[in-house]
Write an enzyme that holds these catalytic residues in place. Sequence first.
Site, PDB file in Angstrom:
ATOM      1  N   TRP A  81     -10.586  14.499  -2.049  1.00 52.98           N
ATOM      2  CA  TRP A  81      -9.557  13.556  -2.503  1.00 52.98           C
ATOM      3  C   TRP A  81      -8.483  13.450  -1.434  1.00 52.98           C
ATOM      4  O   TRP A  81      -8.037  14.455  -0.890  1.00 52.98           O
ATOM      5  CB  TRP A  81      -8.976  14.098  -3.808  1.00 52.98           C
ATOM      6  N   HIS A 128      -6.070  10.742  -9.279  1.00 53.19           N
ATOM      7  CA  HIS A 128      -6.657   9.408  -9.110  1.00 53.19           C
ATOM      8  C   HIS A 128      -5.642   8.436  -8.520  1.00 53.19           C
ATOM      9  O   HIS A 128      -4.493   8.372  -8.962  1.00 53.19           O
ATOM     10  CB  HIS A 128      -7.167   8.873 -10.446  1.00 53.19           C
ATOM     11  N   TRP A 129      -6.084   7.665  -7.527  1.00 52.05           N
ATOM     12  CA  TRP A 129      -5.273   6.632  -6.891  1.00 52.05           C
ATOM     13  C   TRP A 129      -5.735   5.245  -7.318  1.00 52.05           C
ATOM     14  O   TRP A 129      -6.932   4.985  -7.425  1.00 52.05           O
ATOM     15  CB  TRP A 129      -5.392   6.708  -5.367  1.00 52.05           C
ATOM     16  N   ASP A 178      -8.039  -1.016  -9.657  1.00 60.76           N
ATOM     17  CA  ASP A 178      -8.407   0.365  -9.954  1.00 60.76           C
ATOM     18  C   ASP A 178      -9.912   0.523  -9.762  1.00 60.76           C
ATOM     19  O   ASP A 178     -10.708  -0.200 -10.376  1.00 60.76           O
ATOM     20  CB  ASP A 178      -8.015   0.708 -11.397  1.00 60.76           C
ATOM     21  N   CYS A 229     -11.290   7.621  -4.499  1.00 65.72           N
ATOM     22  CA  CYS A 229     -10.337   6.631  -5.011  1.00 65.72           C
ATOM     23  C   CYS A 229      -9.299   6.240  -3.962  1.00 65.72           C
ATOM     24  O   CYS A 229      -8.919   5.068  -3.845  1.00 65.72           O
ATOM     25  CB  CYS A 229      -9.653   7.134  -6.278  1.00 65.72           C
TER      26      CYS A 229
END
Length: 213
Positions: free
Chosen positions: A30, A104-105, A121, A164
């Site tokens: 991540w 989460h981005w 998203d 993400c």
Amino acid sequence: MSGRYDDVILSYYDTILYQADVDLLSGPHWLNDAIISFYLEYLEKEKYSGTNILLISPAVTQCLKASPLAELSIFLDPLQTLEKDFIFMPLNDCEDLRSPGGTHWSLLVYSKPENTFYHLDSSNESNDRQARSLSFKLSGYLKLNKSYYFKSLDSLQQDNMYDCGIYMLCNIENLAEYVLRNKRIEGAKLIKRSNVVTKRFFISELINSLAQR
């Protein structure tokens, strides 16, 4: 991961990258605030300087989430936010508003010409609640009198649990190039998966190149 946070790899304007940050680009990891902040700063300085696009850092976006409406000007006035037509914000799902982080981005963009907040998203609108909440707060700063639109745009969907941030950066660049040509967001096409696949390598090579200057 072998990288450490006392091994400085690159100092680029307001961003400092350590080996541990850069290592995130080499595997299924991540992306943290540091890598995302660096790339946004690179885009701001090298590609979109002098345009009507504003790229807000993850740290400032987190401050906007945590602060009351009356204090937003502290963070946004120095960025000349009201003078920009398109405001890009990397949004994460961190619930502890006192610190960066999250899992989460996604991407929130305000388009002044369309009077619309757009949310992209890559994981089935996982950040929808955060995006709507921040849009509502920003509408007060922008003096929209709650008269604005919120729209979820189609986004290419990730097929793992860690990319993400890569999707979000690709979405930023894709939309930024589109609005420079078209002065709007409506009609923008999805990013190509091939761009997502090569993005980690591209950013890693970019860091190496800048570090050698």
